[in-house]
Design an enzyme around this catalytic site. Sequence first.
Site, PDB file in Angstrom:
ATOM      1  N   GLU A 250     -16.987  -2.051 -11.534  1.00 21.71           N
ATOM      2  CA  GLU A 250     -17.102  -1.087 -10.780  1.00 21.71           C
ATOM      3  C   GLU A 250     -15.885  -1.108  -9.634  1.00 21.71           C
ATOM      4  OE1 GLU A 250     -17.087   1.276  -7.877  1.00 21.71           O
ATOM      5  OE2 GLU A 250     -18.822   0.353  -6.822  1.00 21.71           O
ATOM      6  N   CYS A 284     -17.455   3.428  -1.993  1.00 21.18           N
ATOM      7  CA  CYS A 284     -16.624   3.738  -3.167  1.00 21.18           C
ATOM      8  C   CYS A 284     -17.127   5.042  -3.254  1.00 21.18           C
ATOM      9  CB  CYS A 284     -16.714   2.823  -4.178  1.00 21.18           C
ATOM     10  SG  CYS A 284     -18.672   2.188  -4.351  1.00 21.18           S
TER      11      CYS A 284
HETATM   12  P1  NAD Z   1      -7.874  -6.198  -2.583  1.00 27.19           P
HETATM   13  O1  NAD Z   1      -7.591  -5.858  -4.136  1.00 27.19           O
HETATM   14  O2  NAD Z   1      -7.301  -7.377  -1.745  1.00 27.19           O
HETATM   15  O3  NAD Z   1      -9.330  -6.734  -2.811  1.00 27.19           O
HETATM   16  C1  NAD Z   1     -10.491  -5.853  -3.063  1.00 27.19           C
HETATM   17  C2  NAD Z   1     -11.616  -6.876  -3.938  1.00 27.19           C
HETATM   18  O4  NAD Z   1     -11.283  -7.265  -4.803  1.00 27.19           O
HETATM   19  C3  NAD Z   1     -11.732  -7.849  -2.856  1.00 27.19           C
HETATM   20  O5  NAD Z   1     -13.380  -8.458  -2.552  1.00 27.19           O
HETATM   21  C4  NAD Z   1     -11.098  -9.320  -3.525  1.00 27.19           C
HETATM   22  O6  NAD Z   1     -11.768 -10.278  -3.304  1.00 27.19           O
HETATM   23  C5  NAD Z   1     -11.431  -8.658  -5.083  1.00 27.19           C
HETATM   24  N1  NAD Z   1     -10.326  -9.270  -5.825  1.00 27.19           N
HETATM   25  C6  NAD Z   1      -8.948  -8.867  -5.938  1.00 27.19           C
HETATM   26  N2  NAD Z   1      -8.315  -9.283  -6.961  1.00 27.19           N
HETATM   27  C7  NAD Z   1      -9.164 -10.121  -7.426  1.00 27.19           C
HETATM   28  C8  NAD Z   1      -9.016 -11.067  -8.610  1.00 27.19           C
HETATM   29  N3  NAD Z   1      -8.149 -11.369  -9.249  1.00 27.19           N
HETATM   30  N4  NAD Z   1     -10.075 -11.814  -9.023  1.00 27.19           N
HETATM   31  C9  NAD Z   1     -11.376 -11.774  -8.232  1.00 27.19           C
HETATM   32  N5  NAD Z   1     -11.506 -10.995  -7.324  1.00 27.19           N
HETATM   33  C10 NAD Z   1     -10.393 -10.236  -6.739  1.00 27.19           C
HETATM   34  O7  NAD Z   1      -8.109  -4.773  -1.758  1.00 27.19           O
HETATM   35  P2  NAD Z   1      -8.479  -4.558  -0.338  1.00 27.19           P
HETATM   36  O8  NAD Z   1      -7.553  -4.480   0.497  1.00 27.19           O
HETATM   37  O9  NAD Z   1      -9.682  -5.606   0.001  1.00 27.19           O
HETATM   38  O10 NAD Z   1      -9.186  -3.062  -0.520  1.00 27.19           O
HETATM   39  C11 NAD Z   1      -8.227  -2.293  -1.104  1.00 27.19           C
HETATM   40  C12 NAD Z   1      -8.892  -1.124  -1.856  1.00 27.19           C
HETATM   41  O11 NAD Z   1      -9.745  -1.591  -2.819  1.00 27.19           O
HETATM   42  C13 NAD Z   1      -9.711  -0.092  -0.880  1.00 27.19           C
HETATM   43  O12 NAD Z   1      -8.740   0.782  -0.495  1.00 27.19           O
HETATM   44  C14 NAD Z   1     -10.524   0.366  -1.917  1.00 27.19           C
HETATM   45  O13 NAD Z   1      -9.692   1.700  -2.546  1.00 27.19           O
HETATM   46  C15 NAD Z   1     -10.702  -0.737  -3.020  1.00 27.19           C
HETATM   47  N6  NAD Z   1     -12.109  -1.291  -2.866  1.00 27.19           N
HETATM   48  C16 NAD Z   1     -13.093  -0.953  -3.600  1.00 27.19           C
HETATM   49  C17 NAD Z   1     -14.329  -1.275  -3.075  1.00 27.19           C
HETATM   50  C18 NAD Z   1     -15.606  -0.815  -4.113  1.00 27.19           C
HETATM   51  O14 NAD Z   1     -16.701  -0.653  -3.853  1.00 27.19           O
HETATM   52  N7  NAD Z   1     -15.371  -0.485  -5.570  1.00 27.19           N
HETATM   53  C19 NAD Z   1     -14.595  -2.222  -2.279  1.00 27.19           C
HETATM   54  C20 NAD Z   1     -13.671  -2.879  -1.827  1.00 27.19           C
HETATM   55  C21 NAD Z   1     -12.269  -2.314  -1.974  1.00 27.19           C
END
Ligand code: NAD
Length: 476
Positions: A250, A284
């Site tokens: 997701e 989201c």
């Molecule tokens: P980010 O990419 O640093 O992290 C987003 C999430 O993904 C975090 O929980 C992180 O721990 C996890 N993650 C990232 N890379 C991973 C990997 N290789 N393995 C396992 N987990 C991993 O981004 P951020 O700065 O926290 O948020 C940036 C953008 O992400 C937001 O602007 C939004 O667009 C999107 N986001 C979407 C959701 C959602 O519900 N779909 C939730 C949070 C963020």
Amino acid sequence: MSAYPDITLHIGGVARAGSGGEIEIHDPATGETLAMARLASAADLDDALQAAETGFAAWRAVSVFERCRILRRVGELLRARQDAIGQVMTREQGKPLAEARGEVAASAEVFEWYAEEGRRAYGRVVPSRTTGARMIVVREPIGPVAAFTPWNFPALTPARKIAGALGAGCSIIIKPSEETPATCLALVEACVEAGVPAGAINLVLGDPPTVSHHLVTSPVIRKVSFTGSTAGGRAVAALAAQGPKRATLELGGHAPVLVFDDVDVEAVAALGAQRKFRNAGQVCVAPTRFYVHEAVHDRFVAAFASAAERIKVGNGLQQGIGMGPLANARRLEAVHGLIEDARRHGARLVCGGERIGNRGFFYAPTVLAEVPESAAIMSEEPFGPVAPIARFRDLDEVIGRANGLPVGLAAYAFTGSGARALALSERIEAGMVGINRFEIAAAETPFGGVKDSGDGREGGTEGLDAYLVTKTISQA
Ligand code: NAD
């Protein structure tokens, strides 16, 4: 007020400090440190894998009726602790307490749903081609699950994965966001207290790419579930594909909202603003791009901005707060950058557009009008308290714009015409479509996206299927 708890890992039924590095957890309303937490080392992750393996054997051997009873009990415990867990969530994530409490209640509903649905993992008997033989189809738990969840819904997103896995008879290792670990820890504690056996549920924290690589490539893990950014999801999906292992992804969206000229414009604008600024827009399925029919555009913008300006922004623990801070400093910067970019592309700033104060991560509810499609905010998920509004003229044109992005999670449309509602529900490319309402998610309905928004569903019967495999038994 509830004290912010000590942050531990939870492995094999035991809470313990990680033996890896240390991180700080912040209160986004003040910027202050809430706690220090030790992350999992490679040895801790190996222990979690081992625990998940033995926990799976123990949990799948528990009768489905007993599993149902235990998961219902988790729901009861969460309801009883709604206020305490809600306070912890507000402190680490920032959302207003009423929203946090509501999220805990919704998480309890998810446990209750899977408690019941686990009892309906029906198979079937297929007539055999041969007399004296029987073809039986049964559904079995897929095995130990590795799950990764972000910081925006620290209870509900883990609840969907934990309850889905446990409801199907799987064990799970969950890695919540390191920014909001206490809420998920409270869920895990409720599971253990309700009677989920040691090792059937485990929680680890750590550097996300390192943890996901360690867990997803382990032969112990049979299924992966990830919610978060597209980049993170792609990385985890690539690891899962090497198995191959089943993955539910997701990855967020960019929900269009189509408002036609045959609705109560002021009412839709007020409702839209309420949903837009929920959790400071860090949702989201948040309404993201507003396309408003040119005949009612100006009225819509005025009503929307007036609702936005009335929102009281502040520390979510205080009474009467409608919107808390953003969850982290990254969002503050990203949201402001998108607003500035839109203005450079010719968008009109109607209200907001700036940070509030310099303590904590507060940003004013923002409305942008006349936003051109070329502005980055019309294609990049803003994940913050900003509503870009643009006008449209006819149905085909606006459907083209709504479907113009590579993502398709949620979409919304408001119209008084039944024929148009039907056309919209058929032609909009999204996993969930709200017609004349914004409520699209419930424990009993499938949640997930199409196109780059990911693959697979959580919730509904599909949410249980995600953790089951099918076995055909041919018996003479
Ligand atoms: P980010 O990419 O640093 O992290 C987003 C999430 O993904 C975090 O929980 C992180 O721990 C996890 N993650 C990232 N890379 C991973 C990997 N290789 N393995 C396992 N987990 C991993 O981004 P951020 O700065 O926290 O948020 C940036 C953008 O992400 C937001 O602007 C939004 O667009 C999107 N986001 C979407 C959701 C959602 O519900 N779909 C939730 C949070 C963020």
